[in-house]
Motif scaffolding. Structure first.
Motif, PDB file in Angstrom:
ATOM      1  N   PRO A  89       0.830  -1.205   0.000  1.00  0.00           N
ATOM      2  CA  PRO A  89       0.000   0.000   0.000  1.00  0.00           C
ATOM      3  C   PRO A  89       0.870   1.263   0.000  1.00  0.00           C
ATOM      4  N   PRO A  90       0.414   2.292  -0.716  1.00  0.00           N
ATOM      5  CA  PRO A  90       1.198   3.546  -0.735  1.00  0.00           C
ATOM      6  C   PRO A  90       1.366   4.164   0.644  1.00  0.00           C
ATOM      7  N   ALA A  91       0.334   4.025   1.508  1.00  0.00           N
ATOM      8  CA  ALA A  91       0.461   4.607   2.852  1.00  0.00           C
ATOM      9  C   ALA A  91       1.584   3.934   3.634  1.00  0.00           C
ATOM     10  N   LEU A  92       1.751   2.618   3.444  1.00  0.00           N
ATOM     11  CA  LEU A  92       2.815   1.901   4.130  1.00  0.00           C
ATOM     12  C   LEU A  92       4.189   2.310   3.601  1.00  0.00           C
ATOM     13  N   VAL A  93       4.224   2.560   2.262  1.00  0.00           N
ATOM     14  CA  VAL A  93       5.497   3.021   1.687  1.00  0.00           C
ATOM     15  C   VAL A  93       5.875   4.401   2.244  1.00  0.00           C
ATOM     16  N   ALA A  94       4.865   5.284   2.388  1.00  0.00           N
ATOM     17  CA  ALA A  94       5.142   6.620   2.926  1.00  0.00           C
ATOM     18  C   ALA A  94       5.622   6.547   4.378  1.00  0.00           C
ATOM     19  N   HIS A  95       4.987   5.680   5.149  1.00  0.00           N
ATOM     20  CA  HIS A  95       5.400   5.518   6.542  1.00  0.00           C
ATOM     21  C   HIS A  95       6.816   4.934   6.614  1.00  0.00           C
ATOM     22  N   ALA A  96       7.101   3.970   5.736  1.00  0.00           N
ATOM     23  CA  ALA A  96       8.438   3.372   5.725  1.00  0.00           C
ATOM     24  C   ALA A  96       9.495   4.393   5.341  1.00  0.00           C
TER      25      ALA A  96
ATOM     26  N   SER B 213      23.530   6.459   8.268  1.00  0.00           N
ATOM     27  CA  SER B 213      23.607   5.393   7.264  1.00  0.00           C
ATOM     28  C   SER B 213      22.195   4.965   6.882  1.00  0.00           C
ATOM     29  N   PRO B 214      22.011   4.515   5.652  1.00  0.00           N
ATOM     30  CA  PRO B 214      20.661   4.089   5.232  1.00  0.00           C
ATOM     31  C   PRO B 214      20.211   2.871   6.021  1.00  0.00           C
ATOM     32  N   ILE B 215      18.933   2.750   6.177  1.00  0.00           N
ATOM     33  CA  ILE B 215      18.373   1.643   6.939  1.00  0.00           C
ATOM     34  C   ILE B 215      18.442   0.359   6.121  1.00  0.00           C
ATOM     35  N   ASP B 216      18.768  -0.749   6.816  1.00  0.00           N
ATOM     36  CA  ASP B 216      18.815  -2.032   6.128  1.00  0.00           C
ATOM     37  C   ASP B 216      17.445  -2.727   6.192  1.00  0.00           C
ATOM     38  N   THR B 217      17.326  -3.809   5.436  1.00  0.00           N
ATOM     39  CA  THR B 217      16.020  -4.470   5.297  1.00  0.00           C
ATOM     40  C   THR B 217      15.566  -5.078   6.611  1.00  0.00           C
TER      41      THR B 217
ATOM     42  N   ASP C 226      11.220  -6.620   1.738  1.00  0.00           N
ATOM     43  CA  ASP C 226      12.069  -6.503   0.568  1.00  0.00           C
ATOM     44  C   ASP C 226      11.437  -5.598  -0.485  1.00  0.00           C
ATOM     45  N   ALA C 227      10.099  -5.746  -0.652  1.00  0.00           N
ATOM     46  CA  ALA C 227       9.400  -4.927  -1.642  1.00  0.00           C
ATOM     47  C   ALA C 227       9.448  -3.454  -1.252  1.00  0.00           C
ATOM     48  N   ILE C 228       9.277  -3.176   0.033  1.00  0.00           N
ATOM     49  CA  ILE C 228       9.301  -1.770   0.492  1.00  0.00           C
ATOM     50  C   ILE C 228      10.704  -1.190   0.330  1.00  0.00           C
ATOM     51  N   ALA C 229      11.746  -1.984   0.682  1.00  0.00           N
ATOM     52  CA  ALA C 229      13.119  -1.517   0.538  1.00  0.00           C
ATOM     53  C   ALA C 229      13.464  -1.247  -0.901  1.00  0.00           C
ATOM     54  N   ALA C 230      12.903  -2.069  -1.833  1.00  0.00           N
ATOM     55  CA  ALA C 230      13.160  -1.826  -3.244  1.00  0.00           C
ATOM     56  C   ALA C 230      12.536  -0.541  -3.707  1.00  0.00           C
ATOM     57  N   GLN C 231      11.376  -0.178  -3.149  1.00  0.00           N
ATOM     58  CA  GLN C 231      10.759   1.078  -3.539  1.00  0.00           C
ATOM     59  C   GLN C 231      11.439   2.287  -2.905  1.00  0.00           C
ATOM     60  N   LEU C 232      12.043   2.088  -1.722  1.00  0.00           N
ATOM     61  CA  LEU C 232      12.749   3.194  -1.084  1.00  0.00           C
ATOM     62  C   LEU C 232      14.117   3.456  -1.688  1.00  0.00           C
ATOM     63  N   ALA C 233      14.668   2.503  -2.374  1.00  0.00           N
ATOM     64  CA  ALA C 233      16.011   2.646  -2.922  1.00  0.00           C
ATOM     65  C   ALA C 233      16.044   3.697  -4.033  1.00  0.00           C
TER      66      ALA C 233
END
Length: 222
Positions: A176-183, A196-200, A215-222
């Motif tokens: 969900p986009p809201a979860l991505v924004a919170h992450a 340092s950037p946050i790890d998975t 993993d999916a959220i980390a890929a979108q944050l990268a």
């Protein structure tokens, strides 16, 4: 050849000055009531104390020891000699010597005996030997260890090339986009605190989501 005697002006002056001082001391002692051989003994006593104090003074100064006692007796003997010379210059009537001068002249033998005894029997200062200028350093030659011959290098065995197995791509997980924004806020906060950037794994622990979603959220944050 016999050595030729040459008059020394300094020596002649010392003999004349000593004779005059000797005579003045004798005249003063005789005027104070010391007659006969006693009047002649006074100049000898004063001059001997003066010489003994001077020699003791030089010895103490050469040894670096305190020389107050030697200075005291040298001053006493010098005052006695100088006082006798001044007293016989016409300032004192030798025919009517005052009582205090008679007392001083009569008490001089005891004073001179005390000064001479203290000068002679004072223990000589111990001379401390000076340490050597430089400590000798003996260098012992250490034999060099013989170089050990390295064993011949064995030919490298090339490992057999392994065929890489295909890595299965993780299944796509809908986030969900809201979860991505919170992450993203969590990741920014972690980066601001740690630099340092946050790890998975940390992201998954902070969000409480399964590994695939993390993993999916980390890929979108990268």
């Amino acid at each position: 050849m016999r050595p030729t005697l040459r008059p020394d002006a300094v020596l002649v002056q010392a003999v004349i000055a000593g004779a005059l001082s000797f005579a003045h001391l004798h005249d003063l002692a005789a005027a104070a009531g010391q007659t006969g051989w006693k009047a002649w003994a006074y100049p000898v006593s004063v001059d001997l104390l003066l010489v003994a104090a001077w020699r003791r003074l030089r010895t103490l100064r050469a040894a670096g020891a305190p020389a107050q006692s030697a200075w005291t007796w040298f001053t006493v003997a010098l005052a006695a000699s100088l006082g006798a010379n001044v007293a016989t210059a016409g300032l004192l009537d030798l025919g009517h010597v005052p009582d205090w001068l008679r007392i001083l002249v009569a008490g001089w033998p005891a004073l001179a005996f005390l000064g001479g005894t203290l000068l002679v029997h004072t223990p000589a200062p111990a001379v401390t030997p000076e340490p050597p200028a430089e400590n000798a350093v003996v260098e012992r030659a250490i034999p060099a260890e013989p170089e050990q011959e390295s064993p011949p290098a064995l030919p490298a065995v090339e490992p057999a090339e392994a065929t890489p197995e295909p890595i299965a791509a993780p299944p796509a997980v809908a986030v969900p986009p809201a979860l991505v924004a919170h992450a993203r806020k969590v990741a920014d906060d972690h980066h601001a605190r740690t630099g340092s950037p946050i790890d998975t794994d940390t992201l998954r622990a902070r969000l409480g989501v399964p590994p695939q979603m993390a993993d999916a959220i980390a890929a979108q944050l990268a």
